[in-house]
Design an enzyme around this catalytic site. Structure first.
Site, PDB file in Angstrom:
ATOM      1  CG  HIS A 161      -2.201   0.694   1.077  1.00 54.79           C
ATOM      2  ND1 HIS A 161      -2.388   1.761   0.228  1.00 54.79           N
ATOM      3  CD2 HIS A 161      -3.403   0.499   1.668  1.00 54.79           C
ATOM      4  CE1 HIS A 161      -3.643   2.175   0.302  1.00 54.79           C
ATOM      5  NE2 HIS A 161      -4.275   1.431   1.154  1.00 54.79           N
ATOM      6  CE1 TYR A 210      -8.877   7.854   7.133  1.00 58.99           C
ATOM      7  CE2 TYR A 210      -9.315   5.731   6.093  1.00 58.99           C
ATOM      8  CZ  TYR A 210      -8.649   6.939   6.111  1.00 58.99           C
ATOM      9  OH  TYR A 210      -7.763   7.242   5.112  1.00 58.99           O
ATOM     10  CB  THR A 237      -6.831   9.265   1.150  1.00 59.10           C
ATOM     11  OG1 THR A 237      -5.899   8.958   2.198  1.00 59.10           O
ATOM     12  CG2 THR A 237      -6.754   8.216   0.046  1.00 59.10           C
TER      13      THR A 237
END
Length: 708
Positions: free
Chosen positions: A359, A489, A502
């Site tokens: 990621h 979240y 983000t």
């Protein structure tokens, strides 16, 4: 000018919000999660002169940092390096803690041969053909990236998005810290031309691109024999009863380890007299991506096991006598057939396909584009074989000006990586396997494929944003189970800006709490509940839009904290906000959620981000919603059942409203007597859902004043 370069020239830098606005948003987001006494303390802390003065000092330093960054590297953002560090400084295993997964829809043009054995490759035919088609499509995608011709991402076909992450999608690897280094680093080899194929924990490699980044294998059929030969090489070894298990060491297990442990092992390999293992690691690190051919199948009813296999691998221990003298042989699960430090394409024996990705350099939106394009292209490849004029999502070879691929000086036949092991490496592998098996056994997964309605019904009937609506369903389910609200979240994409990543959408608002509580309050009526739902969704959509424009609070505050920690901790005191309990509260995401909707995906998911949390990945389609929930055994199945009940309950509310409206003002041909019950008109407050006792897990309405 290539599409991607043109797009970057149209984008602005990610804005740094006004400090006052950020602090006000922070207070707005934290207030619904605190009681009155807690919130009073937080407000006093955040708005104190000391905090405001120190925060303003850091804010000015951040503005200076961003101005300098813009001069040195115009295609950057103020959050970029801090965000990389957030991943690379993380020392725990990436398995279940960082790497997400996407499951592609099944390919309707490929039959499952894992039981029938029909086809040119017997029981492996479906797996080989699905893999070859997807890999061929991925190679087209890579060619587009490297030639600068990948069609640019946009919002609604108009607003351009940052394309910087595609350069880190292939050839990248997360490398553990070297001697004296504090963190991992992301290594990207932009000249990589080969792939790694894993089968039964063994590694093979071969080139797939030529020197001009043109795919060597232009059709799936050309790739199939390479894949089949790899499978048969291992099957032959198994059938021959190969006794030297040290020749089949599952080296991929090292990537499941704590980063410091993995770093020590790599350092040991680097300093070994025999350089074979180090050369193998460099081949893997520099590969475009990893293809994991799993020797298991998953069928209907095994969705949860498939999710587990794609996210973290399965752990299946065989304690039979044949493995008594082979400590590494007891692990039969798919967790040992992985390399978690890179992008992985995973294909099961019966053709189920998924992507597991590291990621650090890429977000879900980027991998979603990859998944969508390769799935679409692999399906269209079948249509091209039976009809003409089928549209192509990639540029035709002739449009790039590149000639046919050259195979000169390329390795196109699979070569196996042979590992040299000793007692240290064997012991390390053994403990890596037991640790990841322990971790896998601590998590459970549940899937929901809700097909009663989807985005079309949500927009037309409920008059809300589908994403905002689904977020309210999560709140209902959690409140029904625990009677309180927790930090939630959801990421908002900020790729409308250069190198945007983000921003954090905070789903718990005063409006969402009022709506959720109204469902459990006998004094509420359906008319009021509908109004509260729409208000809650409108507020969620407003916050989402704000975050997408870079006007959130989490990233700005996080950058200020990182700047203090890295450059000013010895010069100025830490602002009181970062010591306030609210800072820990807002960063403890009990419900970590993400929406990655696309028709090409079957499921999507990730692990919980806190020990007591839920990881919720969901896909909203026109007529259905898919949800994958993970947790460390926090009643996962009960929770996802309540999510389903929440979907149904809200639909019932609107059905009752419509029935009431029809009874109050029926068509001329219908009798008006139906609007009366025992001589009295029915009222909203007299209507109670028959399913509420199921929504509450066997209970009835409860006193919302005693809940959170």
């Amino acid at each position: 000018m290539p599409d991607t370069a043109l797009q970057s020239n149209l984008l602005k830098r990610l804005p740094i919000p006004d400090l006052k606005d950020t602090l006000n948003r922070y207070l707005d987001r934290i207030e619904p999660l605190q009681d009155e006494k807690q919130n009073k303390r937080t407000r006093k802390c955040v708005l104190s002169d000391e905090n405001l003065e120190l925060m303003q000092t850091l804010h000015e330093k951040l503005l200076q940092y961003d101005e300098s960054l813009a001069h040195e590297n115009p295609n950057s953002s103020y959050i970029e390096q801090f965000w990389y560090d957030a991943y690379l400084l993380y020392e725990a295993s990436v398995v279940l803690n960082s790497n997400p997964f996407f499951q592609l829809q099944d390919d309707p043009t490929i039959k499952d041969t894992s039981e029938t054995g029909t086809g040119p490759y017997g029981i492996f035919t479906g797996q080989v053909k699905r893999t070859a088609k997807l890999v061929t499509s991925i190679l087209k995608f890579i060619k587009e990236i490297r030639h600068g011709t990948l069609k640019a991402d946009t919002v609604r076909g108009k607003i351009p998005l940052s394309m910087d992450q595609y350069g880190k999608l292939f050839g990248s690897s997360r490398i553990p810290p070297g001697p004296g280094q504090e963190s991992c680093h992301l290594q990207t080899d932009t000249t990589s031309h080969h792939v790694i194929v894993m089968y039964k924990s063994q590694f093979y490699w071969f080139d797939v691109l030529d020197v001009n980044n043109v795919p060597i294998f232009s059709t799936p059929e050309e790739l199939e024999w390479n894949l089949y030969s790899i499978i048969m090489d291992n099957e032959k070894r198994s059938n021959d009863g190969e006794s030297d298990y040290t020749a089949n060491v599952p080296f991929g297990l090292f990537t499941t380890e704590n980063r410091r442990v993995w770093a020590n092992i790599r350092d040991y390999v680097f300093h070994s007299v025999d350089s074979s293992n180090w050369k193998n690691l460099k081949i893997i690190d520099s590969a475009l991506f990893v293809i994991c051919l799993d020797d298991v199948s998953f069928y209907k009813g095994q969705e949860n096991e498939l999710v587990k296999s794609l996210l973290c691998g399965t752990s299946q221990i065989d304690l039979g006598s044949a493995n008594a003298a082979r400590p590494l042989g007891v692990q039969q699960g798919t967790c040992s057939n992985r390399w978690y430090d890179k992008l992985q394409l995973i294909i099961t024996r019966n053709g189920k396909a998924g992507i597991n990705f590291e990621h650090t350099g890429i977000d879900g939106h980027t991998v979603l584009r990859l998944a969508t394009d390769i799935y679409t292209d692999s399906i269209l490849s079948f249509a091209r074989g039976v009809t003409e004029n089928v549209p192509d999502i990639f540029h035709a070879d002739g449009t790039t000006g590149i000639k046919k691929p050259s195979r000169a000086n390329l390795i196109t036949i699979p070569r196996k990586l042979e590992w040299k092991v000793d007692s240290f490496l064997l012991s390390s592998l053994h403990f890596a396997e037991t640790r990841v098996s322990d971790a896998i056994s601590q998590y459970e997964f549940a899937t929901l494929n809700f097909d009663k309605y989807g985005s079309s019904h949500i927009k037309s009937t409920f008059k809300t944003s589908p994403d905002a609506f689904v977020q309210q369903m999560f709140q209902i389910a959690y409140y029904a189970l625990y009677g309180k609200f927790e930090t939630t979240y959801e990421p908002a994409m900020t790729k409308m800006f250069l190198n945007g990543r983000t921003e954090a959408i905070r789903s718990v608002t005063h409006q969402s709490k009022k709506f959720v509580k109204s469902l459990f309050d006998r004094r509420s009526n359906d008319e009021g509940r509908i109004k509260l739902l729409q208000q809650a969704c409108a507020e969620h959509s407003r916050i989402t839009k704000e975050c997408s424009m870079g006007m959130g609070q989490d990233r700005h505050l996080y950058a200020l904290y990182c700047l203090w920690n890295e450059s000013y901790k010895d010069k100025i005191p830490l602002p009181p906000l970062f010591n306030d309990r609210s800072w820990n509260l807002i960063n403890t995401n009990v419900l970590s959620t993400s929406n990655c909707g696309n028709p090409s995906l079957a499921t999507f998911g990730f692990g919980p981000v806190t020990a007591n949390g839920f990881g919720i990945g969901y896909i909203i389609r026109d007529n259905s919603v898919s949800v994958v929930v993970s947790s460390r055994h926090r009643q996962t199945h009960r929770f996802i059942s309540l999510i389903e009940k929440s979907f149904l309950e809200v639909d019932h509310i609107f059905e009752r409203q419509e029935a009431m409206a029809n009874e109050a003002d029926p068509p001329e041909k219908e009798s008006r007597t139906s609007s009366m019950s025992k001589g009295k008109p029915r009222t909203y407050s007299s209507l109670k859902s028959d399913d509420l006792r199921f929504l509450l897990g066997g209970y009835d309405y409860f006193d919302v004043s005693v809940s959170g």
